[in-house]
Design an enzyme around this catalytic site. Structure first.
Site: not given
Length: 255
Positions: A143, A156
């Site tokens: 990501s 995350y």
């Protein structure tokens, strides 16, 4: 058909980016093993779509956040297809919480699926590659948040930052086996995980203002890069991250 004769395993392959990658790899000639949770009804739909394309495919149920499941998926994938050449670590989760309110359970879930899972399923894959004589591809779906802070999603960000460093380390450790390993770092992509964002015009407008290309990406944007990294065209690329974000990373600012 750059992947003719290859076998790929895509974790979290039932929907979103995973589904698009599974489809693109099949279009390039690969046999594709789809892995997903037992309660995801989209998995069977994806399987049937690939079969309708004429692809050789299989569906395996597992939770990659559990080490034993990941190891079993590799074993069952090899048993079903004879070998695995390409591993796509796509399965991922996120949990929103301010840092002061984050729970241990949510932290463990995110870290287990996003970092521990790729660590140990890649280990099982690399052992298989060693046994069959070498040569393989690992593609991690990371990501932009391996680099970009994301307030209220600290676990995350930590998991994706860890995945970036794991990729760099394994590029060195796995090179003697002929295995390349790379990250793909998507930005804002039109997937089910971003459904709430896409349904909020104000949030969507603010996000687009941060993206130089002024649009969200599509799962197919990611799938094309995955197919390239899986092919011989990318044989000399390892330990790197390919950003797919429309320029978001270099233009982002908090509103």
């Amino acid at each position: 058909m750059k992947l003719q004769g290859k076998v790929a395993l895509v974790t979290g392959g039932a929907q979103g980016i995973g589904r698009a990658i599974a489809t693109r790899l099949a279009q390039e000639g690969a046999a594709v093993i789809i892995e997903d949770l037992s309660d995801n009804p989209r998995a069977e739909e994806t399987l049937q779509e690939l079969q309708a394309m004429g692809a050789k495919t299989a569906l395996l149920v597992g939770d990659v956040g559990k080490v034993a499941d990941g190891q079993r998926v590799i074993r069952e994938g090899v048993a079903a297809m004879g070998r695995i050449d390409i591993l796509v670590n796509n399965a991922g989760v996120e949990r929103r919480a301010g840092f002061l309110d984050a729970s241990e359970a949510d932290y463990d879930l995110v870290m287990h699926v996003n970092l521990k899972g790729p660590f140990f399923i890649t280990q099982a894959f690399a052992r298989h590659v060693r046994e069959r004589g070498g040569d393989g591809r690992v593609i991690n779906i990371s990501s932009v948040h391996e680099e970009l802070p994301f307030p209220h999603f600290a676990s995350y960000c930590a998991s994706k930052g860890g995945l970036k460093m794991l990729t760099r380390d394994l590029a060195i450790e796995l090179a003697p086996l002929g295995i390349t390993i790379n990250n793909i770092a998507p930005g804002a992509i039109k997937t089910p995980i971003n459904a709430e964002l896409m349904d909020d015009p104000a949030l969507l407008k603010a996000l687009r203002a941060n993206i130089p290309l002024k649009r969200l990406g599509t799962p197919e944007d990611v799938a094309g890069v995955a197919a390239f990294l899986a092919s011989d065209d990318a044989a000399y690329i390892t330990g790197t991250t390919v950003g797919i974000d429309g320029g978001l990373l270099w233009n982002y600012h908090e509103q």
